[in-house]
Write a protein that holds these residues in place. Structure first.
Motif, PDB file in Angstrom:
ATOM      1  N   PRO A 125       0.483  -1.651   0.348  1.00 29.04           N
ATOM      2  CA  PRO A 125      -0.134  -0.170   0.144  1.00 29.04           C
ATOM      3  C   PRO A 125       1.324   1.662  -0.163  1.00 29.04           C
ATOM      4  O   PRO A 125       0.355   2.466  -0.432  1.00 29.04           O
ATOM      5  CB  PRO A 125      -0.863   0.103   1.306  1.00 29.04           C
ATOM      6  N   TYR A 126       1.592   1.746   0.881  1.00 25.93           N
ATOM      7  CA  TYR A 126       2.677   2.301   0.844  1.00 25.93           C
ATOM      8  C   TYR A 126       2.988   2.511  -0.315  1.00 25.93           C
ATOM      9  O   TYR A 126       3.308   2.899  -1.127  1.00 25.93           O
ATOM     10  CB  TYR A 126       3.920   1.986   1.915  1.00 25.93           C
ATOM     11  N   LYS A 127       4.133   1.437  -1.071  1.00 30.33           N
ATOM     12  CA  LYS A 127       4.459   1.449  -2.626  1.00 30.33           C
ATOM     13  C   LYS A 127       3.809   2.503  -3.520  1.00 30.33           C
ATOM     14  O   LYS A 127       4.703   3.047  -4.150  1.00 30.33           O
ATOM     15  CB  LYS A 127       4.619   0.206  -2.580  1.00 30.33           C
ATOM     16  N   LEU A 128       2.570   2.011  -3.407  1.00 30.16           N
ATOM     17  CA  LEU A 128       1.329   2.789  -4.886  1.00 30.16           C
ATOM     18  C   LEU A 128       0.991   3.783  -3.928  1.00 30.16           C
ATOM     19  O   LEU A 128       1.013   4.738  -4.893  1.00 30.16           O
ATOM     20  CB  LEU A 128       0.402   1.436  -4.278  1.00 30.16           C
ATOM     21  N   MET A 129       0.886   4.046  -3.264  1.00 31.78           N
ATOM     22  CA  MET A 129       0.859   5.597  -2.350  1.00 31.78           C
ATOM     23  C   MET A 129       2.171   6.613  -3.042  1.00 31.78           C
ATOM     24  O   MET A 129       1.973   7.244  -3.463  1.00 31.78           O
ATOM     25  CB  MET A 129       0.514   5.556  -0.535  1.00 31.78           C
ATOM     26  N   MET A 130       3.282   6.067  -2.895  1.00 36.05           N
ATOM     27  CA  MET A 130       4.488   6.459  -2.901  1.00 36.05           C
ATOM     28  C   MET A 130       4.218   7.045  -4.807  1.00 36.05           C
ATOM     29  O   MET A 130       4.485   8.035  -5.151  1.00 36.05           O
ATOM     30  CB  MET A 130       5.279   6.242  -2.833  1.00 36.05           C
ATOM     31  N   LYS A 131       4.164   5.637  -5.327  1.00 30.35           N
ATOM     32  CA  LYS A 131       4.017   5.710  -6.961  1.00 30.35           C
ATOM     33  C   LYS A 131       3.314   6.737  -7.711  1.00 30.35           C
ATOM     34  O   LYS A 131       3.267   7.761  -8.175  1.00 30.35           O
ATOM     35  CB  LYS A 131       3.799   4.636  -7.505  1.00 30.35           C
ATOM     36  N   MET A 132       1.967   7.030  -6.686  1.00 28.13           N
ATOM     37  CA  MET A 132       0.855   7.968  -7.501  1.00 28.13           C
ATOM     38  C   MET A 132       1.763   9.284  -6.718  1.00 28.13           C
ATOM     39  O   MET A 132       1.014   9.884  -7.502  1.00 28.13           O
ATOM     40  CB  MET A 132      -0.475   7.439  -6.186  1.00 28.13           C
ATOM     41  N   PHE A 133       2.031   9.344  -6.006  1.00 25.39           N
ATOM     42  CA  PHE A 133       2.276  10.904  -5.660  1.00 25.39           C
ATOM     43  C   PHE A 133       3.104  10.619  -6.424  1.00 25.39           C
ATOM     44  O   PHE A 133       3.313  11.799  -6.906  1.00 25.39           O
ATOM     45  CB  PHE A 133       2.705  10.502  -4.211  1.00 25.39           C
ATOM     46  N   ILE A 134       4.264  10.227  -6.479  1.00 28.47           N
ATOM     47  CA  ILE A 134       5.735  10.650  -7.729  1.00 28.47           C
ATOM     48  C   ILE A 134       4.710  11.106  -9.005  1.00 28.47           C
ATOM     49  O   ILE A 134       5.253  12.033  -9.846  1.00 28.47           O
ATOM     50  CB  ILE A 134       6.720   9.819  -7.950  1.00 28.47           C
ATOM     51  N   LYS A 135       4.175  10.027  -9.592  1.00 29.41           N
ATOM     52  CA  LYS A 135       3.527  10.516 -10.876  1.00 29.41           C
ATOM     53  C   LYS A 135       2.240  11.573 -10.569  1.00 29.41           C
ATOM     54  O   LYS A 135       2.817  12.717 -11.633  1.00 29.41           O
ATOM     55  CB  LYS A 135       2.258   9.159 -11.248  1.00 29.41           C
ATOM     56  N   THR A 136       1.597  12.258  -9.850  1.00 29.41           N
ATOM     57  CA  THR A 136       0.582  13.556  -9.529  1.00 29.41           C
ATOM     58  C   THR A 136       2.102  14.551  -9.443  1.00 29.41           C
ATOM     59  O   THR A 136       1.803  15.524  -9.762  1.00 29.41           O
ATOM     60  CB  THR A 136       0.611  13.058  -7.880  1.00 29.41           C
ATOM     61  N   LEU A 137       2.581  14.717  -9.201  1.00 30.80           N
ATOM     62  CA  LEU A 137       3.886  15.228  -9.167  1.00 30.80           C
ATOM     63  C   LEU A 137       4.514  15.612 -10.580  1.00 30.80           C
ATOM     64  O   LEU A 137       5.135  17.051 -10.319  1.00 30.80           O
ATOM     65  CB  LEU A 137       5.261  15.109  -8.267  1.00 30.80           C
TER      66      LEU A 137
END
Length: 173
Positions: free
Chosen positions: A123-135
């Motif tokens: 879950p944290y890995k996915l959250m971070m990947k989504m955050f990076i993509k958004t940024l």
């Protein structure tokens, strides 16, 4: 001073810092789940370490729930995150984790760790990947956001034993 270091670590950075502190002080050292089963009354100092995400310290409610019970002990909290030590947002983030009364009873510290995607929970890995993509797709990124994208796009380790020095000094006071 009889001391215990209790930690909650997701990817190993907090555990590393906890073990460094325990070795330097001769303290007992336990993972949070094991420490919850221990009698902590005999300790004069309790050091709790955990990882931070978006400025919040994971499992901080455990120590906050015991602050009044441990009023006669030296209480120290350290959190480990992916930001460099000179990030100006760190002090504000540490203070947000404790109300004014709690800040008088607990001393908080920050230790830079890093990111280890290989050990991160899904879950944290996915959250971070989504955050990076958004940024990455954000227009008019600030300089801080551009640096953040570069830093958190892959695993890195900025931990260093020197960052426990302020904790050790405070413990000796």
């Amino acid at each position: 001073m009889k001391t215990i270091v209790i930690y909650n670590s997701q990817t190993g950075f907090t555990k590393r810092y906890a073990e460094w502190i325990a070795k330097e002080t001769g303290a007992d050292c336990f993972e949070l789940s094991a420490a919850k089963k221990k009698d902590l009354d005999t300790y004069e100092a309790i050091i709790f370490g955990s990882w931070a995400c978006a400025g919040s310290i994971n499992k901080i409610s455990w120590i906050k729930g015991n602050i009044d019970k441990w009023a006669d002990k030296k209480l120290i909290v350290f959190c480990v995150g992916g930001s460099p030590i000179d990030n100006p947002a760190i002090d504000m983030a540490l203070k947000r984790n404790f109300n004014e009364s709690e800040q008088k009873k607990v001393k908080a510290f920050y230790c830079p760790g890093g990111f280890n995607y290989e050990k991160m929970s899904t879950p944290y890995k996915l959250m971070m990947k989504m955050f990076i993509k958004t940024l990455k797709v954000k227009k008019d990124k600030t300089e801080e956001e551009q640096i953040m994208v570069k830093m958190i796009s892959s695993s890195y380790d900025i931990s260093d034993k020197k960052y426990i020095e302020p904790i050790l000094r405070y413990l000796k006071e």
